[in-house]
Design a protein around this motif. Sequence first.
Motif, short mmCIF file in Angstrom:
data_model
loop_
_atom_site.label_atom_id
_atom_site.label_comp_id
_atom_site.label_asym_id
_atom_site.label_seq_id
_atom_site.Cartn_x
_atom_site.Cartn_y
_atom_site.Cartn_z
N VAL A 273 0.85 -1.19 0.00
CA VAL A 273 0.00 0.00 0.00
C VAL A 273 0.88 1.24 0.00
CG1 VAL A 273 -1.74 1.30 1.27
CG2 VAL A 273 -1.87 -1.20 1.20
N LYS A 274 0.70 2.11 -0.99
CA LYS A 274 1.46 3.35 -1.10
C LYS A 274 0.49 4.52 -1.11
CE LYS A 274 5.27 1.16 -3.60
NZ LYS A 274 6.14 1.18 -4.82
N GLU A 275 0.76 5.51 -0.29
CA GLU A 275 -0.19 6.61 -0.09
C GLU A 275 -0.36 7.51 -1.30
OE1 GLU A 275 -0.48 8.49 3.90
OE2 GLU A 275 1.47 7.53 4.24
N ASP A 276 0.61 7.56 -2.18
CA ASP A 276 0.55 8.52 -3.29
C ASP A 276 -0.03 7.94 -4.57
OD1 ASP A 276 2.67 6.80 -3.67
OD2 ASP A 276 4.00 8.33 -4.51
N LEU A 277 -0.56 6.69 -4.51
CA LEU A 277 -1.10 6.05 -5.70
C LEU A 277 -2.60 5.81 -5.56
CD1 LEU A 277 1.71 3.45 -6.48
CD2 LEU A 277 1.24 5.60 -7.68
N ALA A 278 -3.26 5.63 -6.71
CA ALA A 278 -4.69 5.29 -6.72
C ALA A 278 -4.86 3.78 -6.73
CB ALA A 278 -5.37 5.91 -7.94
N TYR A 279 -6.09 3.34 -6.42
CA TYR A 279 -6.39 1.90 -6.32
C TYR A 279 -7.71 1.61 -7.01
CZ TYR A 279 -2.60 1.90 -3.00
OH TYR A 279 -1.36 2.05 -2.43
N LEU A 280 -7.88 0.36 -7.41
CA LEU A 280 -9.13 -0.10 -7.99
C LEU A 280 -9.61 -1.32 -7.21
CD1 LEU A 280 -11.29 0.04 -10.26
CD2 LEU A 280 -9.84 -1.53 -11.57
N LEU A 281 -10.80 -1.21 -6.64
CA LEU A 281 -11.44 -2.33 -5.95
C LEU A 281 -12.51 -2.91 -6.87
CD1 LEU A 281 -12.22 -4.07 -3.45
CD2 LEU A 281 -13.64 -2.16 -2.70
N VAL A 282 -12.46 -4.21 -7.10
CA VAL A 282 -13.45 -4.89 -7.95
C VAL A 282 -14.18 -5.94 -7.12
CG1 VAL A 282 -13.83 -6.30 -9.99
CG2 VAL A 282 -12.04 -4.54 -10.01
N HIS A 283 -15.49 -5.82 -7.08
CA HIS A 283 -16.35 -6.78 -6.36
C HIS A 283 -17.28 -7.43 -7.37
CE1 HIS A 283 -19.93 -7.43 -3.38
NE2 HIS A 283 -19.32 -8.56 -3.67
N SER A 284 -17.01 -8.68 -7.72
CA SER A 284 -17.86 -9.40 -8.65
C SER A 284 -17.65 -10.89 -8.47
CB SER A 284 -17.56 -8.98 -10.09
OG SER A 284 -18.55 -9.49 -10.97
N GLY A 285 -18.42 -11.70 -9.20
CA GLY A 285 -18.34 -13.14 -9.02
C GLY A 285 -18.42 -13.91 -10.32
N SER A 286 -19.07 -15.06 -10.25
CA SER A 286 -19.12 -15.97 -11.40
C SER A 286 -20.34 -15.74 -12.27
CB SER A 286 -19.09 -17.42 -10.92
OG SER A 286 -20.17 -17.69 -10.03
N ARG A 287 -21.05 -14.63 -11.99
CA ARG A 287 -22.23 -14.27 -12.77
C ARG A 287 -23.25 -15.40 -12.72
NH1 ARG A 287 -24.02 -11.00 -13.80
NH2 ARG A 287 -23.87 -9.87 -15.75
N GLY A 288 -23.86 -15.84 -13.81
CA GLY A 288 -24.88 -16.88 -13.74
C GLY A 288 -24.34 -18.28 -13.66
#
Length: 485
Positions: free
Chosen positions: A253-268
């Motif tokens: 974790v670095k304070e000066d960078l942006a992050y992407l959180l992805v919440h998903s699954g196996s769909r159907g």
Amino acid sequence: MPSRLTLTLDTNRKLEKIAILPNALPYADLVKLAAQKMKIKKVKSVKIHRAHDGKEVVDDEESLALTGRDCSLIVSISDILPVISKPKTKSPPPESSTPITILAKETSLDTLALTQLHQTASLPSMYQAVALPDLHPGQTHPIGCTFVTNSIVYPDLIGGDIGCGMAVFRLDRISSDMVDGKKSERIASRMVGVEGPWGDKEKRKEVMREVGLEEVGEEWGEYLGTIGGGNHFAEVQVVERVVDVEAAERIGVKEDLAYLLVHSGSRGLGQQILQIHKSPTGLSTSSPEFDQYLKAHNQALAFAHLNRTLIAHKILSTLTPCDTSAPTTAPSPPPGTTKLIDIWHNNVEPKQFSDGVERWIHRKGAAPSDKGPIVIPGSRGTFSYIVLPTGDQESNAFSLSHGAGRTLSRSKAHHILPTKHPSASTLRKTDLGSTVICDDKQLLYEEHPDAYKDVDVVVRDLEELGVCRVVAVLRPVVTYKMRVD
């Protein structure tokens, strides 16, 4: 044409009522009929699901479609007050011989969810049950909990979204200054083209082959790189604060960078697997049926893992001009990113306990605490926490909360929140200044922070009970739910 409706309560499937409908009934009348037949009073709202596929009946069109065919409906009492005969006090949850751990100090737990917890813990072969502070009612079994069994696996406990989970990517080419503050709307305006599957048909076939998903069927490739509905989302974030500098450095974790959180699954795919292997009595772990389920289950896990990675590829391609097409080898994080976390919170897996016995951990909305750091997000417009498990973790079945947990069902959110927030457009900007991309008005209300518990309290409960410590807090910049491109 008349139809015969069989009504059952979700908390007591033995309580069954029959209704003959000579004519089509609109939704409001169907609700009244269900309440009358089940002897329910003071109705605020009633959730009704079709028993054969679990789909909720929510409007006139769906209720009228029931007419002319025999149908079984499940009536949920999570949003209503049952008729109570003497005495007028609430009955305690049913007793269970299975040890049950409740990991909640300040967070309140729903009575129906606790009842479902005790009922589920009474199933054969149960060894341990854990209620996390994000516990809330499910259709039959609660969400935000973990069940450990000895020799039987219950596909129903994991549910249909097998492999649903969360991944955190550090965006090494995007500084926090590039996205933070008043730039959120500009960033949101660039996130176009995220809907629809990743790549073309041939690319999807190739990438599925590279991760061993040929047997799943190429038609499922149409869902790769898609977020899905409900509470699934992707979110651009920045570091609000680092709590444990040493641990943050170790995790990346670095304070000066942006992050992407992805919440998903196996769909159907996971739902299809559940329907094929659905078994209320469970599957013996020594049976061929279990082997077949586990193979399909693990394919859904791999599919969900791939899906989250490809979502990251798509979103990053809207934020940076760099090439984020899939590599020719097995899929890896997009160029210019570092994947810090990727865990499933709907799955079953074996685990050897301290007594030397291998048991099966069922997680339904619970993050694994034996695989390093995890992320605990709230709802849109609230902080997300990166935490590290502490202690031996066996007492909490090697599991931690996967999020905040609902306080309002979706139907109740529709009933209450429009009065509090008359203009849905105002919900696209949060109290933290972040922007929400969601072109579905209903979803804006269903996923509003008011429909969820306070994630700060949930995490504080876990910390005070000694099962985790906070490493860093992430603040949302843009939350992507869905967009009509």
